[in-house]
Motif scaffolding. Structure first.
Motif, PDB file in Angstrom:
ATOM      1  N   ARG A  72      67.020  46.749  14.181  1.00  9.66           N
ATOM      2  CA  ARG A  72      67.211  47.951  13.363  1.00  9.66           C
ATOM      3  C   ARG A  72      65.902  48.709  13.173  1.00  9.66           C
ATOM      4  NH1 ARG A  72      69.842  49.960   7.839  1.00  9.66           N
ATOM      5  NH2 ARG A  72      71.303  51.330   8.812  1.00  9.66           N
ATOM      6  N   VAL A  76      65.648  44.953   9.966  1.00 10.84           N
ATOM      7  CA  VAL A  76      66.367  43.693   9.853  1.00 10.84           C
ATOM      8  C   VAL A  76      65.502  42.500  10.260  1.00 10.84           C
ATOM      9  CG1 VAL A  76      68.347  42.399  10.747  1.00 10.84           C
ATOM     10  CG2 VAL A  76      68.632  44.766  10.041  1.00 10.84           C
ATOM     11  N   GLN A 101      75.398  47.741   3.055  1.00  7.11           N
ATOM     12  CA  GLN A 101      74.589  48.204   4.179  1.00  7.11           C
ATOM     13  C   GLN A 101      75.022  49.591   4.631  1.00  7.11           C
ATOM     14  OE1 GLN A 101      73.694  45.618   7.571  1.00  7.11           O
ATOM     15  NE2 GLN A 101      74.537  43.935   6.386  1.00  7.11           N
ATOM     16  N   TRP A 102      74.319  50.108   5.588  1.00 11.66           N
ATOM     17  CA  TRP A 102      74.650  51.385   6.235  1.00 11.66           C
ATOM     18  C   TRP A 102      74.820  52.508   5.225  1.00 11.66           C
ATOM     19  CZ3 TRP A 102      78.031  47.086   7.060  1.00 11.66           C
ATOM     20  CH2 TRP A 102      77.637  46.289   8.136  1.00 11.66           C
TER      21      TRP A 102
END
Lengths: 317, 387
Positions: free
Chosen positions: A267, A286, B268-269
């Motif tokens: 990421r 990440v 997340q995201w």
């Protein structure tokens, strides 16, 4: 005189080796990487959830978006001490320093607002309503236009820095993340994470000039998500972080074609060049590390462990 | 001067983003439903379930629309139990062709088949039945809530990935439990897993008091298994099974590890942003039905933004085209299946406190998109209304 100056710089260089400063979103710290040794030499505590990071023109101060502390912190980069906080509006995520070295344009992610702060008077001088989840911030080299991109509204908002009013709103693909002007100010590039594209605008007309697509072998297009990007010194090449595809794209900024993909950490998010732009440092959220890329060879040469969820990066000469 | 500037802009930007005033009225039609009593007194079903999600979606559309001259309205109409839903639907369709439907499956079909609904665009945000995406599909009806099959497939992908090959299942007696159990069975077959033993939940004792005594005995004859599936969509008895089974094994399905369209633990995201906006607005957590309603309203917003029209036929064809993509805070663009109108989406697998995994899991490949490994794929679909 000139040889003497060079000698002085050479003498001085071991003490003032250039550094890359990386904000660790989930550690509330900054990792400082020495560009000569490629090691972390210092870890500096910050406010909560540090993300955007940028230095003043003379590098005497570093500004840090401490998102969950709802403030922009001003730090002395020599000592790592917080000098003072700036009012920033709620949840500052990313910002850009105006060429006047004085005004910070701040994206308030949770508030759908762009805040303009005077770093000298330490006062908010304007708040501009923008789309939902503003993030990408850019300012034109002549300082006349500031850009805010909004992730959920899918727009680049063009702000006149004199009137501090929006003069245009241009649609881009889903979830725009980052914006940059080219050095001559003629083009604006905006990355769209979920759309998987970069839109290039002609600044004079606000018209869309080109759209860049990416394709990483073995990775589904949905996971190729452009976020942060930077231009090389000669402006001929752009390096684009592609998020969960774990690659950085090398883009020909004249033909808009992708020339290469470089495998980095997981990421990949933002990036910063070394002062001579020979090395590029990418933050890999990440995997919690920074990948060092040899710009000329277009190769990853080292991985440096930093804190949890490294986000922003900035160089200090 | 300002006017000249606007004209200049409009000319520059052309038809794509021309500043034109467009009004987009959307009606949210909800049929109140009886909910059978359950053992626990702890659960509260919010009165504005679904509606709050639609309201958040509206806020997003209004912000974007504000920059483009597009205005949206959301009219919420609730039909009480025993009320005349069909009359309400006919009235709604005469007021707007854009409807969000929060009704049981049978009512969805009645509404979709109304003559007045012929060119309307309807969104199902609350009915998970597979048949609605299969032989009972309707061309004017899109689905933002995942089907039971999509949820079951998401769980089975994970179970297969973990190599928990031997499964047992306990099923409740309500229609929703039986339907989910059926989806789990087909999905187990699809992913090469076997549900070796099954039992129906037959107790009428109060499990809050004696689960510790009853459940070990009840589960003693399930034999050897790696994971116990629970089909209890009303959340009646399932919560008392974990940690009380004869053999210590994890539970999944309606309780334990749950496949769901949305949960408060999804962060997340950029999802944390959506969660916090929702909480600020409604002072509670966001549920799957809220997410489905949010996605339906945002789908309309995205389509209006990109096409500059509120015409339902144009919107529908854009939504079903490969140009459509919705950023739905699940890490990948969301789109719609052209063969049955189901919104493609990743399915989070969650516990009460964490996201454990998100399907599709790595390794489940598909020639079109891995998202199509979840739910009815084109070749299996018995839906003909979209051809």
């Amino acid at each position: 005189m000139k040889p003497l100056a060079t000698a002085l710089i050479l003498l001085a260089s071991p003490l003032t080796a250039a550094e890359i400063w990386v904000t660790n979103e989930k550690d509330d710290t900054i990792s400082v990487i020495d560009i000569d040794t490629l090691d972390v030499t210092r870890t500096i505590p910050t406010g909560e959830r540090p993300r955007g990071i940028t230095f003043s023109k003379d590098f005497s101060r570093v500004y840090i978006c401490a998102s969950n502390s709802d403030t922009v912190q001003v730090m002395d980069p020599e000592t790592g001490k917080i000098l003072h906080d700036l009012p920033s509006g709620e949840d500052p995520e990313q910002f850009v320093l105006h060429p006047n070295d004085r005004h910070l344009y701040i994206a308030n992610e949770d508030d759908a607002v762009t805040t303009v702060v005077d770093t000298e008077t330490r006062k908010v001088i304007a708040q501009i309503n923008v789309g939902i989840e503003p993030e990408g911030m850019a300012v034109s080299p002549d300082g006349k236009i500031a850009i805010t991109t909004s992730e959920t509204t899918n727009m680049a908002h063009w702000i006149d820095t004199d009137t501090r009013q929006i003069v245009a709103n241009t649609l881009v693909d889903a979830r725009p993340r980052h914006a940059e002007f080219t050095a001559n100010g003629s083009e604006l590039w905006v990355s769209s994470e979920i759309g998987g594209t970069i839109t290039v605008f002609d600044v004079a007309t606000h018209a869309e000039k080109a759209k860049l697509d990416f394709a990483v072998k073995g990775v589904h297009p949905d996971r190729v998500q452009p976020v942060g990007f930077e231009f090389t010194e000669d402006e001929k090449t752009a390096f684009v972080a592609l998020g969960p595809s774990n690659h950085v794209a090398v883009v020909n900024a004249e033909t808009y074609e992708v020339e290469d993909y470089i495998l980095v950490g997981r990421r990949v998010w933002h990036m910063a060049f070394s002062p001579d732009k020979s090395l590029l440092f990418t933050t890999n959220g990440v995997s919690g590390d920074v990948t060092v890329i040899d710009v000329a060879k277009r190769e990853a040469i080292k991985t440096i462990k930093v804190g949890r969820f490294p986000w922003g990066a900035a160089f200090r000469p | 001067m300002r006017q000249i500037w606007q004209i200049f802009l409009a000319v520059l930007l052309g038809a794509q983003t021309a500043v034109a005033d467009i009004d987009v009225p959307i009606i949210y039609l909800k049929q109140d439903q009886d909910r059978p009593p359950i053992l626990s007194n702890l659960d509260t079903i919010p009165d504005n379930l679904g509606i709050a999600g639609a309201q958040l979606g509206l806020a997003g559309n209004l912000t974007t629309g504000g920059f483009l001259g597009h205005s949206y309205t959301l009219d919420i109409r609730t039909v009480p139990i025993g009320g005349d839903l069909v009359a309400a639907a006919i009235q709604a369709l005469s007021d707007s062709p854009l409807l969000i439907l929060d009704t049981p499956a049978a009512d969805l079909l009645t509404i979709a088949d109304l003559a007045q609904a012929k060119d309307a665009l309807l969104f199902n945000v609350a009915a998970p039945a597979q048949a609605l995406r299969n032989t009972d599909c309707r061309a004017n009806l899109l689905h933002t809530l995942p089907s039971l099959t999509m949820r079951a497939d998401a769980l089975m992908q994970f179970i297969r990935f973990k190599r928990w090959d031997s499964l047992a299942m306990v099923t409740g007696a309500h229609p929703g439990d039986i339907a989910f159990a059926e989806a789990l069975r087909s999905s187990a077959t699809k992913f090469g897993l076997k549900i070796a033993t099954e039992k129906s939940w037959i107790f009428d004792a109060d499990m809050r008091r004696n689960a510790a005594q009853e459940v070990p005995l009840f589960t003693q004859d399930l034999g050897k298994y790696d994971l116990l599936l629970i089909a209890d969509e009303l959340h009646d008895f399932g919560r008392y099974i974990a940690y009380n089974t004869w053999t210590p094994r994890p539970v999944a399905g309606s309780e334990g590890l749950v496949p769901t369209a949305w949960a408060p633990v999804v962060e997340q995201w950029g999802a944390a942003q959506l969660q916090s906006r929702f909480h600020d607005q409604s002072n509670r957590t966001m549920h799957a039905t809220d997410y489905a309603a949010w996605a339906a309203i945002r789908t309309l917003g995205e389509a209006v933004t990109r096409t500059s029209t509120a015409d339902p036929v144009t919107l529908r064809s854009f939504i079903l085209s490969d140009k459509f993509e919705l950023a739905g805070f699940k890490g990948r663009p969301l789109s719609y299946r052209t063969w049955n109108g189901q919104m493609r989406q990743p399915i989070p697998l969650v516990t009460a406190r964490a996201l454990v995994a998100q399907a599709p899991l790595p390794g489940y490949l598909h020639q079109r998109t891995e998202l199509d490994t979840l739910g009815l794929d084109a070749p299996e679909s018995g839906c003909t209304a979209f051809q």
